[in-house]
Scaffold this motif. Structure first.
Motif, PDB file in Angstrom:
ATOM      1  N   ASN A   1     -16.311  20.103  -3.023  1.00  0.00           N
ATOM      2  CA  ASN A   1     -17.177  20.639  -4.147  1.00  0.00           C
ATOM      3  C   ASN A   1     -16.585  19.924  -5.356  1.00  0.00           C
ATOM      4  N   VAL A   2     -17.802  19.873  -5.386  1.00  0.00           N
ATOM      5  CA  VAL A   2     -17.917  18.692  -6.869  1.00  0.00           C
ATOM      6  C   VAL A   2     -18.557  19.554  -8.240  1.00  0.00           C
ATOM      7  N   GLU A   3     -18.511  19.719  -8.654  1.00  0.00           N
ATOM      8  CA  GLU A   3     -18.932  20.796  -9.860  1.00  0.00           C
ATOM      9  C   GLU A   3     -19.319  19.706 -11.134  1.00  0.00           C
ATOM     10  N   PHE A   4     -20.928  19.943 -11.478  1.00  0.00           N
ATOM     11  CA  PHE A   4     -21.224  19.024 -12.560  1.00  0.00           C
ATOM     12  C   PHE A   4     -20.829  20.015 -14.350  1.00  0.00           C
ATOM     13  N   LEU A   5     -20.091  19.797 -15.115  1.00  0.00           N
ATOM     14  CA  LEU A   5     -19.431  20.364 -15.960  1.00  0.00           C
ATOM     15  C   LEU A   5     -20.503  20.206 -17.406  1.00  0.00           C
ATOM     16  N   GLU A   6     -20.789  18.600 -17.023  1.00  0.00           N
ATOM     17  CA  GLU A   6     -21.952  17.930 -18.019  1.00  0.00           C
ATOM     18  C   GLU A   6     -23.404  17.801 -17.969  1.00  0.00           C
ATOM     19  N   TRP A   7     -24.677  17.754 -18.207  1.00  0.00           N
ATOM     20  CA  TRP A   7     -26.145  17.397 -18.210  1.00  0.00           C
ATOM     21  C   TRP A   7     -26.214  17.290 -18.578  1.00  0.00           C
ATOM     22  N   GLY A   8     -27.668  15.750 -19.127  1.00  0.00           N
ATOM     23  CA  GLY A   8     -27.692  15.304 -20.068  1.00  0.00           C
ATOM     24  C   GLY A   8     -26.935  14.181 -20.126  1.00  0.00           C
ATOM     25  N   ASP A   9     -27.289  14.347 -21.893  1.00  0.00           N
ATOM     26  CA  ASP A   9     -27.120  13.250 -23.257  1.00  0.00           C
ATOM     27  C   ASP A   9     -25.541  12.914 -23.065  1.00  0.00           C
ATOM     28  N   ASN A  10     -24.460  11.665 -22.248  1.00  0.00           N
ATOM     29  CA  ASN A  10     -23.178  12.506 -22.182  1.00  0.00           C
ATOM     30  C   ASN A  10     -22.956  12.138 -23.922  1.00  0.00           C
ATOM     31  N   ASN A  11     -23.449  11.992 -24.795  1.00  0.00           N
ATOM     32  CA  ASN A  11     -23.272  11.324 -26.230  1.00  0.00           C
ATOM     33  C   ASN A  11     -22.911  13.196 -27.190  1.00  0.00           C
ATOM     34  N   ASN A  12     -23.332  13.960 -26.170  1.00  0.00           N
ATOM     35  CA  ASN A  12     -23.091  15.330 -26.904  1.00  0.00           C
ATOM     36  C   ASN A  12     -22.334  16.205 -25.839  1.00  0.00           C
ATOM     37  N   ARG A  13     -21.376  15.925 -25.733  1.00  0.00           N
ATOM     38  CA  ARG A  13     -20.084  16.705 -24.823  1.00  0.00           C
ATOM     39  C   ARG A  13     -20.290  17.743 -24.722  1.00  0.00           C
ATOM     40  N   SER A  14     -20.246  18.920 -25.563  1.00  0.00           N
ATOM     41  CA  SER A  14     -19.897  19.323 -25.718  1.00  0.00           C
ATOM     42  C   SER A  14     -21.001  21.098 -25.764  1.00  0.00           C
ATOM     43  N   SER A  15     -22.139  20.200 -25.144  1.00  0.00           N
ATOM     44  CA  SER A  15     -23.320  20.853 -25.444  1.00  0.00           C
ATOM     45  C   SER A  15     -23.531  21.288 -23.821  1.00  0.00           C
ATOM     46  N   GLY A  16     -23.510  20.377 -22.687  1.00  0.00           N
ATOM     47  CA  GLY A  16     -24.120  19.972 -21.408  1.00  0.00           C
ATOM     48  C   GLY A  16     -25.300  19.921 -21.634  1.00  0.00           C
ATOM     49  N   PHE A  17     -25.795  20.900 -21.169  1.00  0.00           N
ATOM     50  CA  PHE A  17     -27.924  20.835 -21.474  1.00  0.00           C
ATOM     51  C   PHE A  17     -28.083  21.739 -22.442  1.00  0.00           C
ATOM     52  N   ASP A  18     -29.068  21.592 -23.136  1.00  0.00           N
ATOM     53  CA  ASP A  18     -30.136  21.893 -23.509  1.00  0.00           C
ATOM     54  C   ASP A  18     -29.964  23.045 -23.009  1.00  0.00           C
ATOM     55  N   SER A  19     -30.774  24.527 -23.855  1.00  0.00           N
ATOM     56  CA  SER A  19     -31.475  25.645 -23.179  1.00  0.00           C
ATOM     57  C   SER A  19     -32.765  25.762 -22.525  1.00  0.00           C
ATOM     58  N   SER A  20     -33.722  24.741 -22.744  1.00  0.00           N
ATOM     59  CA  SER A  20     -34.034  24.515 -22.654  1.00  0.00           C
ATOM     60  C   SER A  20     -34.733  23.864 -21.463  1.00  0.00           C
ATOM     61  N   GLY A  21     -33.620  23.603 -21.032  1.00  0.00           N
ATOM     62  CA  GLY A  21     -33.257  23.134 -19.809  1.00  0.00           C
ATOM     63  C   GLY A  21     -33.980  22.008 -19.544  1.00  0.00           C
ATOM     64  N   SER A  22     -34.465  21.270 -20.310  1.00  0.00           N
ATOM     65  CA  SER A  22     -35.196  19.443 -20.009  1.00  0.00           C
ATOM     66  C   SER A  22     -34.160  18.237 -20.188  1.00  0.00           C
ATOM     67  N   ASP A  23     -33.146  19.113 -19.577  1.00  0.00           N
ATOM     68  CA  ASP A  23     -32.077  17.452 -19.672  1.00  0.00           C
ATOM     69  C   ASP A  23     -31.423  17.905 -17.792  1.00  0.00           C
ATOM     70  N   PHE A  24     -31.558  18.810 -17.076  1.00  0.00           N
ATOM     71  CA  PHE A  24     -31.499  19.339 -16.615  1.00  0.00           C
ATOM     72  C   PHE A  24     -31.845  18.684 -14.442  1.00  0.00           C
ATOM     73  N   PRO A  25     -31.351  17.491 -14.352  1.00  0.00           N
ATOM     74  CA  PRO A  25     -32.381  16.697 -13.565  1.00  0.00           C
ATOM     75  C   PRO A  25     -32.660  18.118 -12.158  1.00  0.00           C
ATOM     76  N   ASP A  26     -33.218  16.926 -11.310  1.00  0.00           N
ATOM     77  CA  ASP A  26     -34.107  18.157 -10.445  1.00  0.00           C
ATOM     78  C   ASP A  26     -32.951  18.103  -8.890  1.00  0.00           C
ATOM     79  N   ILE A  27     -31.721  18.851  -8.788  1.00  0.00           N
ATOM     80  CA  ILE A  27     -31.391  18.887  -7.948  1.00  0.00           C
ATOM     81  C   ILE A  27     -31.652  20.621  -7.131  1.00  0.00           C
ATOM     82  N   GLU A  28     -32.143  20.375  -5.741  1.00  0.00           N
ATOM     83  CA  GLU A  28     -32.575  21.093  -4.690  1.00  0.00           C
ATOM     84  C   GLU A  28     -31.563  21.991  -4.772  1.00  0.00           C
TER      85      GLU A  28
END
Length: 145
Positions: A106-133
């Motif tokens: 199992n591999v858990e993605f603990l960060e999403w989106g722009d790696n320059n903002n490491r503490s936030s992961g993805f924003d609450s709007s989900g705009s940086d959340f990739p399209d993964i089934e």
């Protein structure tokens, strides 16, 4: 019992290849896992150019291998659960080389989106959340706690 759980950052982008004849995808990457050091010990080791992290090779098979190759990049924080696998081979000089890898279940993605903002992961709007089934953003108002 052979169970490993690691959290670390990728040292480079994953490499994806396919096994000849079967076409099975396999992805490999190296995870930098920080050593548990006091601040003083860490500064001392850095001053001596000694590593303050362990660099562990991860092997991922199947659909998860393709997902890792498509969405993970150097520097991204991930969690890996799997097992230790050891092996050996003879190099071009005939010398025996021993290997130790983590085969990920199992591999858990603990960060999403722009790696320059490491503490936030993805924003609450989900705009940086990739399209993964199987993964989709949720509205925080839908969380019952």
């Amino acid at each position: 019992m052979n169970n490993v759980v690691l959290i670390g950052r990728l040292t480079r982008d994953p490499e994806l290849r396919y096994i000849p004849n079967s076409g099975t995808p396999v992805s490999t990457f190296t995870l930098a896992v920080d050593k548990q050091l006091s601040r003083d010990k860490k500064q001392e080791m850095e001053a001596r150019n000694q590593p303050t992290a362990d660099f562990i090779r991860i092997v991922v098979w199947g659909k998860m291998a393709e997902t890792c190759a498509n969405y993970l990049v150097k520097g991204r924080l991930v969690g890996v659960q799997g097992r230790i696998q050891t092996g050996s081979y003879d190099d071009k000089d005939g010398k025996r080389v021993y290997t130790t890898d983590i085969v990920a279940n199992n591999v858990e993605f603990l960060e999403w989106g722009d790696n320059n903002n490491r503490s936030s992961g993805f924003d609450s709007s989900g705009s940086d959340f990739p399209d993964i089934e199987g993964f989709h953003p949720i509205d925080n108002d839908d969380i019952p706690f």
